[in-house]
Design an enzyme around this catalytic site. Structure first.
Site, PDB file in Angstrom:
ATOM      1  N   TRP A 106       4.111   5.269   5.315  1.00  0.00           N
ATOM      2  CA  TRP A 106       3.447   6.452   5.872  1.00  0.00           C
ATOM      3  C   TRP A 106       4.176   6.939   7.126  1.00  0.00           C
ATOM      4  O   TRP A 106       4.424   6.161   8.043  1.00  0.00           O
ATOM      5  CB  TRP A 106       2.007   6.117   6.287  1.00  0.00           C
ATOM      6  N   TYR A 161      -1.758  11.665  11.883  1.00  0.00           N
ATOM      7  CA  TYR A 161      -0.781  11.755  10.788  1.00  0.00           C
ATOM      8  C   TYR A 161      -0.952  13.001   9.926  1.00  0.00           C
ATOM      9  O   TYR A 161      -2.049  13.537   9.788  1.00  0.00           O
ATOM     10  CB  TYR A 161      -0.858  10.517   9.902  1.00  0.00           C
ATOM     11  N   GLU A 170       0.422   8.009  -3.264  1.00  0.00           N
ATOM     12  CA  GLU A 170       1.182   7.608  -2.069  1.00  0.00           C
ATOM     13  C   GLU A 170       2.339   8.571  -1.819  1.00  0.00           C
ATOM     14  O   GLU A 170       2.583   8.972  -0.684  1.00  0.00           O
ATOM     15  CB  GLU A 170       1.688   6.167  -2.208  1.00  0.00           C
ATOM     16  N   HIS A 201       0.859  -1.182   0.000  1.00  0.00           N
ATOM     17  CA  HIS A 201       0.000   0.000   0.000  1.00  0.00           C
ATOM     18  C   HIS A 201       0.899   1.238   0.000  1.00  0.00           C
ATOM     19  O   HIS A 201       0.920   1.968  -0.959  1.00  0.00           O
ATOM     20  CB  HIS A 201      -0.951  -0.045   1.204  1.00  0.00           C
ATOM     21  N   LYS A 203       0.779  12.219  -0.927  1.00  0.00           N
ATOM     22  CA  LYS A 203       0.107  12.276   0.368  1.00  0.00           C
ATOM     23  C   LYS A 203       1.075  11.999   1.519  1.00  0.00           C
ATOM     24  O   LYS A 203       1.039  12.680   2.538  1.00  0.00           O
ATOM     25  CB  LYS A 203      -1.058  11.275   0.402  1.00  0.00           C
ATOM     26  N   HIS A 204       1.915  10.975   1.370  1.00  0.00           N
ATOM     27  CA  HIS A 204       2.757  10.530   2.490  1.00  0.00           C
ATOM     28  C   HIS A 204       4.236  10.879   2.302  1.00  0.00           C
ATOM     29  O   HIS A 204       4.907  11.292   3.238  1.00  0.00           O
ATOM     30  CB  HIS A 204       2.615   9.021   2.684  1.00  0.00           C
TER      31      HIS A 204
END
Ligand code: NAG
Ligand code: NAG
Ligand code: NAG
Length: 412
Positions: A74, A82, A128, A71, A131-132
């Protein structure tokens, strides 16, 4: 816990990822545990609780039938909350192009194990990272002494892939008898015990609310150093699993039955299902009962110790950490058996029943039952004793004091 030692070694290998990041002191504090101010290029801050998250997608199915998929990576805060989308200016729209130009090998692995369930990998990878990835302090561009365009993006994907390779959830669960099934259910305690036996800690295990089907595992780490060059240290998760305590389903991918219910027809793999009829599997991975092909690490499971170790290139069993040998499987014309080799040469079972790979060895035929390597239909191999320290144990096919099983962990 020895399996954690292996994780740390694997994490050290992650350190090879970058050459040009700025140098950091050796005695760094663990993220989420700093007692003095930190340099955010050397320690992930804030967001020092790193999660390596994995999917088990069955509707639709993605990736190999015998592997979880990636996935993301993070950077949660230490309390479990977060940050997200931390730097608009560093967001990307060309993840595939970046990896194509910088690291085709990691890209090939992503195409096999980091998959969007709707098939839009590019969009998923962008998401991904945007966002992270943009929230991981050590990936800030100012942290590179000779920054090259998109270097932090390459580091994000590469580190995530390398960390994923140290967390073979499918294999860990299978070793405890937890395998996909259309009708069996498992308890959360059983699943956590299987994870803990290998990882050293529990993980967050998530389920679909309606179906109670397990669909995600989140492994938690703190880091000592940057995500590019530092160590990932397993820790107790923050937060709780969404799966119920009992009745958890672990559904097979591609509408398959349990791995043992697999037959092979004319070289094509057909999985006979208990639930939804017959489906042809897709994807590169073995689904059981059929010939393996391609490259893999051969990990060992043994009831004698939670640190199973792996096979090294000559065919010996080694439990002292480091990197497993790469084995190549070449399918035979029968579509069910295959031959193995390593960098040392062909692998075969000798007259004394020992397994060996060397030049001059006559290749033997091996099989795969969906979980383990087989020889003459049996998936148990043996050793005279459990190798200790840096001992190299001889693996036999005839009965000896210690029994073991060998798993196939595909590599790109
Ligand atoms: C940890 O580092 C951060 C960032 O430098 C700092 O703000 C914080 O005060 C540090 N924590 C302690 C306990 O010193
Ligand atoms: C990706 O996009 C960025 C921003 O537009 C650009 O600077 C970079 O050259 C692109 N990379 C590749 C490999 O196309
Ligand atoms: C192992 O087998 C593969 C596939 O047949 C072959 O390409 C490779 O050269 C072999 N390696 C050795 C060391 O024999």
């Amino acid at each position: 816990m020895l399996s954690r030692v292996m994780l740390l070694e694997a994490a050290l290998a992650v350190g090879g990822a970058v050459a040009a990041s700025k140098s950091c002191p050796a005695n760094l504090e663990l993220s989420c545990h700093n007692t003095t101010a930190v340099d955010t290029c050397c320690t992930v801050y804030p967001g020092g609780q790193l999660l390596m998250t994995q999917f088990w997608d069955t509707d639709p199915s993605t990736g190999p039938a015998d592997s979880w998929t990636i996935h993301g990576l993070w950077p949660d805060y230490c309390d479990g909350s977060y940050p997200q989308f931390c730097d608009k200016s560093r967001e990307i729209t060309n993840a595939t192009q970046i990896m194509q130009a910088a690291d085709k090998c990691t890209l090939a692995y992503m195409e096999k194990y980091w998959l969007d369930y709707q098939g839009d990998n590019e969009q998923f990878w962008e998401h991904e990272f945007n966002k992270h990835g943009t929230c991981i302090s050590t990936l800030d561009r100012k942290c590179y002494s000779e920054y090259q365009t998109s270097q932090e993006v390459v580091d994000y994907f590469k580190t995530t892939v390398q960390l994923f390779k140290t967390l073979p959830s499918y294999k860990w669960l299978a070793a405890a008898g937890i395998v996909p099934s259309a009708d069996k259910t498992y308890t959360l305690a059983e699943i956590q015990a299987a994870i803990k036996a290998n990882y050293g800690f529990e993980a967050i295990v998530n389920c679909n609310k309606n179906t109670k089907a397990m669909n995600e595992i989140w492994y938690h780490f703190n880091t000592k150093g940057s995500v590019q060059t530092g160590k990932f240290v397993p820790v107790q998760p923050v937060g709780s699993s969404t799966c119920p305590k009992t009745g958890i389903k672990y559904l097979p991918k591609y509408g398959g039955g349990s791995p043992s219910a697999t037959t092979t027809t004319g070289g094509a793999t057909t999985t006979t299902t208990t639930a939804t009829g017959t489906a042809t599997t897709s994807g590169p991975a073995p689904t059981g009962g059929s010939a393996l092909s391609g490259k893999a690490y051969l990990y060992v499971n043994t009831p004698s110790d939670s640190n199973g170790g792996f096979l090294i290139s000559g065919g010996a069993w080694y439990r002292a950490g480091g990197t497993p040998a790469t084995y190549t499987a070449t399918p035979n014309a029968d579509g069910t058996t295959f031959q193995l080799n390593s960098s040392k040469g062909k692998c075969g079972v000798q007259a004394d029943s020992s397994f060996s790979c060397a030049s001059g060895v006559t290749a033997s035929n091996f099989g795969y039952d969906g979980s383990f390597l087989t020889y003459n239909g049996a998936n148990t191999f043996y050793a005279a004793s459990l190798p200790t320290g840096t001992q190299q144990g001889v693996v036999y096919t005839s009965q000896k004091a210690v029994s073991l099983q060998v798993t196939w962990s595909p590599r790109s």
